[in-house]
Design a protein around this motif. Sequence first.
Motif, PDB file in Angstrom:
ATOM      1  N   VAL A 408       0.858  -1.177   0.000  1.00  0.00           N
ATOM      2  CA  VAL A 408       0.000   0.000   0.000  1.00  0.00           C
ATOM      3  C   VAL A 408       0.895   1.227   0.000  1.00  0.00           C
ATOM      4  N   GLU A 409       0.699   2.087  -1.019  1.00  0.00           N
ATOM      5  CA  GLU A 409       1.539   3.281  -1.157  1.00  0.00           C
ATOM      6  C   GLU A 409       3.024   2.888  -1.072  1.00  0.00           C
ATOM      7  N   LYS A 410       3.496   2.335  -2.163  1.00  0.00           N
ATOM      8  CA  LYS A 410       4.785   1.630  -2.200  1.00  0.00           C
ATOM      9  C   LYS A 410       5.943   2.378  -1.540  1.00  0.00           C
ATOM     10  N   SER A 411       6.076   3.661  -1.829  1.00  0.00           N
ATOM     11  CA  SER A 411       7.223   4.391  -1.272  1.00  0.00           C
ATOM     12  C   SER A 411       7.136   4.473   0.237  1.00  0.00           C
ATOM     13  N   ARG A 412       5.909   4.701   0.771  1.00  0.00           N
ATOM     14  CA  ARG A 412       5.763   4.813   2.214  1.00  0.00           C
ATOM     15  C   ARG A 412       5.940   3.458   2.888  1.00  0.00           C
ATOM     16  N   SER A 413       5.426   2.396   2.235  1.00  0.00           N
ATOM     17  CA  SER A 413       5.464   1.082   2.859  1.00  0.00           C
ATOM     18  C   SER A 413       6.883   0.592   3.070  1.00  0.00           C
ATOM     19  N   ARG A 414       7.763   0.954   2.185  1.00  0.00           N
ATOM     20  CA  ARG A 414       9.145   0.486   2.353  1.00  0.00           C
ATOM     21  C   ARG A 414       9.771   1.073   3.626  1.00  0.00           C
ATOM     22  N   ASN A 415       9.291   2.231   4.020  1.00  0.00           N
ATOM     23  CA  ASN A 415       9.806   2.819   5.256  1.00  0.00           C
ATOM     24  C   ASN A 415       9.407   2.015   6.479  1.00  0.00           C
ATOM     25  N   TYR A 416       8.327   1.224   6.338  1.00  0.00           N
ATOM     26  CA  TYR A 416       7.844   0.429   7.468  1.00  0.00           C
ATOM     27  C   TYR A 416       8.406  -0.985   7.459  1.00  0.00           C
ATOM     28  N   GLY A 417       9.177  -1.327   6.449  1.00  0.00           N
ATOM     29  CA  GLY A 417       9.752  -2.670   6.393  1.00  0.00           C
ATOM     30  C   GLY A 417       8.738  -3.671   5.877  1.00  0.00           C
ATOM     31  N   GLY A 418       9.030  -4.955   6.110  1.00  0.00           N
ATOM     32  CA  GLY A 418       8.124  -6.007   5.646  1.00  0.00           C
ATOM     33  C   GLY A 418       8.506  -6.482   4.265  1.00  0.00           C
ATOM     34  N   THR A 419       8.070  -7.700   3.928  1.00  0.00           N
ATOM     35  CA  THR A 419       8.429  -8.304   2.646  1.00  0.00           C
ATOM     36  C   THR A 419       7.319  -8.212   1.619  1.00  0.00           C
ATOM     37  N   GLY A 420       6.118  -7.856   2.047  1.00  0.00           N
ATOM     38  CA  GLY A 420       4.992  -7.848   1.118  1.00  0.00           C
ATOM     39  C   GLY A 420       4.374  -9.215   0.947  1.00  0.00           C
ATOM     40  N   LEU A 421       4.826 -10.187   1.741  1.00  0.00           N
ATOM     41  CA  LEU A 421       4.301 -11.555   1.637  1.00  0.00           C
ATOM     42  C   LEU A 421       3.539 -11.991   2.891  1.00  0.00           C
ATOM     43  N   GLY A 422       3.639 -11.214   3.958  1.00  0.00           N
ATOM     44  CA  GLY A 422       3.068 -11.638   5.236  1.00  0.00           C
ATOM     45  C   GLY A 422       1.575 -11.897   5.181  1.00  0.00           C
ATOM     46  N   LEU A 423       0.817 -10.956   4.611  1.00  0.00           N
ATOM     47  CA  LEU A 423      -0.635 -11.132   4.571  1.00  0.00           C
ATOM     48  C   LEU A 423      -1.052 -12.250   3.620  1.00  0.00           C
ATOM     49  N   ALA A 424      -0.282 -12.451   2.551  1.00  0.00           N
ATOM     50  CA  ALA A 424      -0.577 -13.575   1.649  1.00  0.00           C
ATOM     51  C   ALA A 424      -0.410 -14.899   2.396  1.00  0.00           C
ATOM     52  N   ILE A 425       0.640 -14.989   3.229  1.00  0.00           N
ATOM     53  CA  ILE A 425       0.865 -16.205   4.033  1.00  0.00           C
ATOM     54  C   ILE A 425      -0.233 -16.360   5.077  1.00  0.00           C
ATOM     55  N   VAL A 426      -0.605 -15.250   5.720  1.00  0.00           N
ATOM     56  CA  VAL A 426      -1.677 -15.284   6.726  1.00  0.00           C
ATOM     57  C   VAL A 426      -2.965 -15.834   6.119  1.00  0.00           C
ATOM     58  N   LYS A 427      -3.334 -15.320   4.961  1.00  0.00           N
ATOM     59  CA  LYS A 427      -4.584 -15.754   4.318  1.00  0.00           C
ATOM     60  C   LYS A 427      -4.547 -17.252   4.010  1.00  0.00           C
ATOM     61  N   LYS A 428      -3.422 -17.727   3.480  1.00  0.00           N
ATOM     62  CA  LYS A 428      -3.304 -19.154   3.159  1.00  0.00           C
ATOM     63  C   LYS A 428      -3.381 -20.016   4.416  1.00  0.00           C
ATOM     64  N   LEU A 429      -2.701 -19.581   5.482  1.00  0.00           N
ATOM     65  CA  LEU A 429      -2.693 -20.356   6.727  1.00  0.00           C
ATOM     66  C   LEU A 429      -4.083 -20.431   7.348  1.00  0.00           C
ATOM     67  N   VAL A 430      -4.829 -19.339   7.241  1.00  0.00           N
ATOM     68  CA  VAL A 430      -6.194 -19.338   7.788  1.00  0.00           C
ATOM     69  C   VAL A 430      -7.103 -20.241   6.952  1.00  0.00           C
ATOM     70  N   GLU A 431      -7.000 -20.133   5.631  1.00  0.00           N
ATOM     71  CA  GLU A 431      -7.917 -20.871   4.757  1.00  0.00           C
ATOM     72  C   GLU A 431      -7.661 -22.374   4.777  1.00  0.00           C
ATOM     73  N   ILE A 432      -6.395 -22.798   4.885  1.00  0.00           N
ATOM     74  CA  ILE A 432      -6.152 -24.238   4.890  1.00  0.00           C
ATOM     75  C   ILE A 432      -6.622 -24.886   6.200  1.00  0.00           C
ATOM     76  N   GLN A 433      -6.951 -24.059   7.191  1.00  0.00           N
ATOM     77  CA  GLN A 433      -7.512 -24.583   8.443  1.00  0.00           C
ATOM     78  C   GLN A 433      -9.019 -24.365   8.516  1.00  0.00           C
ATOM     79  N   GLY A 434      -9.612 -24.069   7.363  1.00  0.00           N
ATOM     80  CA  GLY A 434     -11.073 -23.949   7.282  1.00  0.00           C
ATOM     81  C   GLY A 434     -11.614 -22.613   7.721  1.00  0.00           C
ATOM     82  N   GLY A 435     -10.737 -21.609   7.914  1.00  0.00           N
ATOM     83  CA  GLY A 435     -11.191 -20.311   8.398  1.00  0.00           C
ATOM     84  C   GLY A 435     -11.344 -19.288   7.296  1.00  0.00           C
ATOM     85  N   GLN A 436     -11.739 -18.099   7.711  1.00  0.00           N
ATOM     86  CA  GLN A 436     -11.891 -16.968   6.802  1.00  0.00           C
ATOM     87  C   GLN A 436     -11.199 -15.758   7.425  1.00  0.00           C
TER      88      GLN A 436
END
Length: 462
Positions: A408-436
Amino acid sequence: MLNSIVFKLGLSMVLLFLVVLFPMGYVLNAFLTNFYQQKAIDHLNDQTNKVISVIETSPERDLKNNLAVALKMADHKAVIYDASRRLSAISDFADDTAGVLQDQDWALLNSGTPVFKEWNAGNKSYRLVARPFYLRETFSGAVLIMSPVDEIQGTLAYIRSILLLAGLGAILMIFGFTNILVPQLSSPLLAMEKATRQIAKGNLDIKLNEQSQDELGSLARAINDLVADLKRIQDSRREFFANIAHELRTPLTYIEGYVKLLAETRESEEQRRVIPILVDETKRLKGLVDDLFELAQLEEGKIALTLEWVDLSEIIETSIEKVKLYAANKGITIRLTEEDVPILLLDGNRIQQVLINLLDNAIRYTNQGMITVNLKSIPEFIAVKIEDTGIGIPEEELPFIFERFHRVEKSRSRNYGGTGLGLAIVKKLVEIQGGQIEVASQLDVGTSFTLKFPKPAEERIK
């Protein structure tokens, strides 16, 4: 409902049918009305001519008797006038017909012109025909025969009732026809609409029916071809990321080790300045590769879950404890509110990973305020809501935040760190356990993530 293609097609067919039916009914009614009215006049004309024929062919000595015979030939009210406009004979069932013929009518008859008119007597209406007759080529009187208009109106009312019933039957038939035909015509389009929505969500296990040889069949084949191409691209991308992540992990491990070794043996001022940067960037790169490798395994279904009955409240408390120091350093408090909820069959470690990731994001993007974690029971689900008072996410970005590498807002987000993959992993981990997982956000107000896990069957019955 009003915007559905089934409704629009059905309404179009019904309106088209009604546009044809009502003018047709109007024309048919007018035609039948004119037909029966003309037929009634023709019938009166025929009877008048028969009576006149008997009068004009009878010998003078037998005229009086023949008048009575002639009147019996008429099955309607009949009157015979002499040349002086006096009654010469009247049928047995004829009422008083005084005033039927006016002066202008008699003038027409005297000139040899028949008279056609309607006459009202009390509450009854009659249609009549009066024709002159001649004896020895001299005007000798007139024959008048009339019939009640009610007879024709009764016939027309009967015909109209039949037309109305036929119209209602046709309308019911078109409604039934529409209910059967329209769903059959629109079902392929509805199936394609549902399929494209599933494709947009990333579900490529879609196969449309291609049996139809028309444009719909061609469109279905085009969508199936598109799905097949997308699936090949997706599989190639997953394989590419998995291979890249796998191949990078080993050299990165060596680089990390050598950088740490250099950090221990640094001597010059330049080394003391550069090596910490190398250490940080190596850690960041290694974290990115590890996340990418884990996401690739999740997408390929290679992550093995250790499912057990866990207390979600306990996992939440442990997760909060692990990030409490990070939050405290930013002056942010974390508040937990919870209800008594049943234990769930989940992978405790993976759920803790999800919670820590969401809490870490909440702390990272919150400059001041607090983070609230709420655990509660809702119909069919156990819900965990993590809400912050941070910078928020623009509404147009919300549909994409679970995509890999999306920032989100690429230039600003880099200042906050993170790989850009965390939420994608979170969504997969929740869904494979039957959650939303659901997200809501407002700029400069905050963001909330809600995890929902199905209740055990026995709890849903309660």
